[in-house]
Design a protein around this motif. Structure first.
Motif, short mmCIF file in Angstrom:
data_model
loop_
_atom_site.label_atom_id
_atom_site.label_comp_id
_atom_site.label_asym_id
_atom_site.label_seq_id
_atom_site.Cartn_x
_atom_site.Cartn_y
_atom_site.Cartn_z
N UNK A 170 68.71 -24.27 -39.68
CA UNK A 170 67.30 -24.41 -39.98
C UNK A 170 66.80 -23.11 -40.61
N UNK A 171 66.47 -23.14 -41.89
CA UNK A 171 66.07 -21.93 -42.59
C UNK A 171 64.64 -21.98 -43.08
N UNK A 172 63.96 -23.09 -42.89
CA UNK A 172 62.58 -23.21 -43.32
C UNK A 172 61.67 -22.85 -42.15
N UNK A 173 60.65 -22.06 -42.43
CA UNK A 173 59.69 -21.67 -41.40
C UNK A 173 58.40 -22.46 -41.56
N UNK A 174 57.72 -22.70 -40.45
CA UNK A 174 56.41 -23.35 -40.55
C UNK A 174 55.41 -22.47 -41.29
N UNK A 175 55.67 -21.16 -41.36
CA UNK A 175 54.81 -20.28 -42.12
C UNK A 175 54.86 -20.63 -43.60
N UNK A 176 56.00 -21.15 -44.06
CA UNK A 176 56.13 -21.58 -45.45
C UNK A 176 55.67 -23.02 -45.63
N UNK A 177 55.93 -23.84 -44.63
CA UNK A 177 55.58 -25.25 -44.73
C UNK A 177 54.07 -25.43 -44.73
N UNK A 178 53.36 -24.65 -43.90
CA UNK A 178 51.90 -24.66 -43.87
C UNK A 178 51.40 -23.36 -44.50
N UNK A 179 51.20 -23.36 -45.79
CA UNK A 179 50.75 -22.16 -46.49
C UNK A 179 49.35 -22.38 -47.05
N UNK A 180 48.57 -21.31 -47.10
CA UNK A 180 47.20 -21.38 -47.60
C UNK A 180 47.22 -21.11 -49.10
N UNK A 181 46.59 -21.99 -49.85
CA UNK A 181 46.54 -21.83 -51.30
C UNK A 181 45.33 -22.53 -51.87
N UNK A 182 45.45 -22.98 -53.12
CA UNK A 182 44.36 -23.68 -53.77
C UNK A 182 44.85 -25.05 -54.26
N UNK A 183 43.89 -25.95 -54.50
CA UNK A 183 44.21 -27.26 -55.04
C UNK A 183 44.35 -27.21 -56.55
N UNK A 184 44.73 -28.34 -57.15
CA UNK A 184 44.85 -29.65 -56.51
C UNK A 184 46.26 -30.08 -56.11
N UNK A 185 47.31 -29.29 -56.40
CA UNK A 185 48.66 -29.77 -56.13
C UNK A 185 49.55 -28.62 -55.69
N UNK A 186 50.35 -28.86 -54.66
CA UNK A 186 51.29 -27.83 -54.22
C UNK A 186 52.45 -27.70 -55.20
N UNK A 187 52.96 -28.81 -55.70
CA UNK A 187 54.11 -28.76 -56.60
C UNK A 187 53.72 -28.47 -58.04
N UNK A 188 52.49 -28.83 -58.42
CA UNK A 188 52.06 -28.67 -59.81
C UNK A 188 51.07 -27.52 -60.01
N UNK A 189 50.55 -26.96 -58.93
CA UNK A 189 49.62 -25.83 -59.03
C UNK A 189 50.19 -24.62 -58.27
N UNK A 190 50.39 -24.77 -56.97
CA UNK A 190 50.86 -23.65 -56.14
C UNK A 190 52.26 -23.20 -56.55
#
Length: 451
Positions: free
Chosen positions: A1-21
């Motif tokens: 398990x190499x993914x952290x919840x700190x990365x899974x729940x990250x603060x950013x801006x909208x509208x898209x995590x994959x297309x913006x963030x």
């Protein structure tokens, strides 16, 4: 398990995590690789990033990322505003300096992943939830045979209870007599001490997002003419007398409100938490608000446990399938968020580890095949309402699991594998390209923001 919840729940801006963030992070990572901001960059958006990039503000996000902004530091109202026409070539200035650029949209997907951006030929992939990979990182991960969605730049430190499947997770919990939240806390502290502070910030940002969504009226940007509904719905609910007939489902109306408020803020480019993506960001906050307002008690520790349990489910899905709408459709976004929220709620309702797994399984199973068909390339129709429905489904899945004994014929691992297979079989036009489904059946041009 190499993914952290700190990365899974990250603060950013909208509208898209994959297309913006993700693209904003990719731009910053590329500049870092160059040792500083170059004088010029040729940017090519490939595949889904090109097909719906204008509606998602991908071009804006990349320029902001190049000149020094990050998803956590950029002001939500930074110039140019979301929805503004971005010139195909020009200069852009920010905290890191000024760069000249040329921007090309090429909707033809590359072989590796549907979300690809190239900077002077150097490719990066946005693999969902704001996670990114350079070409070298993608190639290295691909040689292991793992799905692209599993490949991340997340922490790679040793954890006491490694898991990549629900079966592993259940076995650890049974052997060590730990709850899912307790196990996750041990792992998180081994990866990055201080997880509680981050979880508290996530819960606070979610609450602030709901408050902002309720307080802000008007039209959403992009040209679809979508009116923000949360302020009006809030006024209706506050104004209802106790004698009004609600069929005993008054709590559900508040859940709808919370989900709409978050996703309207996301669609407007506001401050948001990836949970696990921006397109599905309203589900977990809505269910947590339900727990806060309608359960006998919901403490800060309950909020932390909720997020830790939800994170465990998100890790399993991401490691074995994908949370990217461009890769597997909306089953990977709303489906994943619904499963995560169901597990978190079941845990704080007192569910056993087996019941928690069952709750996640029920929620994800009944989102299988869900397509991603945003009208006009905007995260508005059907995305906003879809979060409200997904949140209600999470609550139902958690309560249904609590009525059982945790023994279920279908396992979460089997459903995750089915989701990955369904995503591979799904036609490209139903995977965040705005070339199928509702996107072409509402009498509106594709990517109206480009017109």
């Amino acid at each position: 398990m190499t993914i952290s919840v700190l990365d899974l729940f990250s603060v950013g801006i909208g509208p898209s995590s994959s297309h913006t963030v993700g693209p904003m992070r990719a731009a910053g990572a590329w500049v870092e690789q160059q040792g500083g901001l170059p004088d010029h960059v040729d940017i090519i958006l490939h595949g889904s990033l090109a097909a719906t990039g204008a509606g998602h503000g991908t071009d804006r996000a990349i320029l902001l990322g190049l000149v020094g902004w990050t998803p956590t530091t950029v002001p939500a109202d930074a110039d140019p505003p979301l929805g503004a026409q971005i010139p195909a070539a020009g200069e852009f200035t920010g905290p890191a300096g000024t760069i000249s650029y040329r921007l090309t949209f090429d909707p033809t997907p590359v072989a590796e992943h549907p979300n690809c951006v190239a900077f002077n030929g150097d490719r990066f992939f946005s693999v969902g939830g704001g996670f990114i990979l350079s070409q070298a990182e993608f190639d290295a991960r691909s040689t292991t045979g793992l799905p692209s969605g599993a490949a991340t730049a997340a922490p790679t430190g040793e954890v006491p209870y490694p898991f990549t499947s629900a079966q592993d997770l259940l076995a650890h919990c049974a052997r060590e007599k730990l709850t899912v939240a307790e196990l996750m806390r041990h792992n998180e502290n081994a990866l990055r001490p201080g997880v509680d502070q981050h979880l508290d910030e996530v819960w606070m940002t979610m609450r602030q997002c709901v408050t902002a969504g309720i307080a802000t009226s008007g039209l959403l940007p992009g040209g679809l003419g979508v009116v923000r509904r949360a302020p009006g719905l809030y006024a209706q609910l506050i104004g209802q007398s106790e004698g009004n007939y609600d069929g005993g489902l008054g709590a559900i109306e508040w859940v709808n409100l919370y989900a709409l408020a978050v996703n309207e803020e996301n669609a407007a480019g506001g401050r948001i938490v990836t949970a696990p993506t921006n397109g599905a960001a309203g589900i977990i906050p809505a269910v947590m608000h339900y727990a806060r307002d309608f359960l006998p008690e919901f403490s800060r520790e309950d909020a932390r446990d909720f997020l830790l349990v939800a994170g465990a489910i998100g890790i399993i899905i991401k490691e074995n399938a994908s949370i990217s709408g461009a890769e597997v459709g909306c089953q990977g976004e709303v489906g994943s968020a619904s499963a995560m929220a169901a597990a978190g709620l079941c845990a704080i309702l007192g569910g056993s580890t087996a019941q928690v797994e069952n709750a996640a399984e029920i929620a994800l199973e009944h989102n299988l095949g869900l397509t991603c068909d945003p009208v006009g390339g905007l995260v508005q129709i059907p995305c906003i309402e879809r979060n409200a429905i997904g949140a209600v489904k999470s609550i139902n899945a958690a309560r249904l699991a609590r009525l059982g004994n945790g023994t279920n014929r279908v396992t979460l691992d089997e459903v995750v594998a089915t989701m990955a297979e369904t995503g591979r079989d799904m036609m490209t036009k139903y995977k965040e390209t705005s070339t199928g489904g509702l996107a072409v059946n509402l009498g509106l041009p594709v990517n109206i923001t480009e017109c």
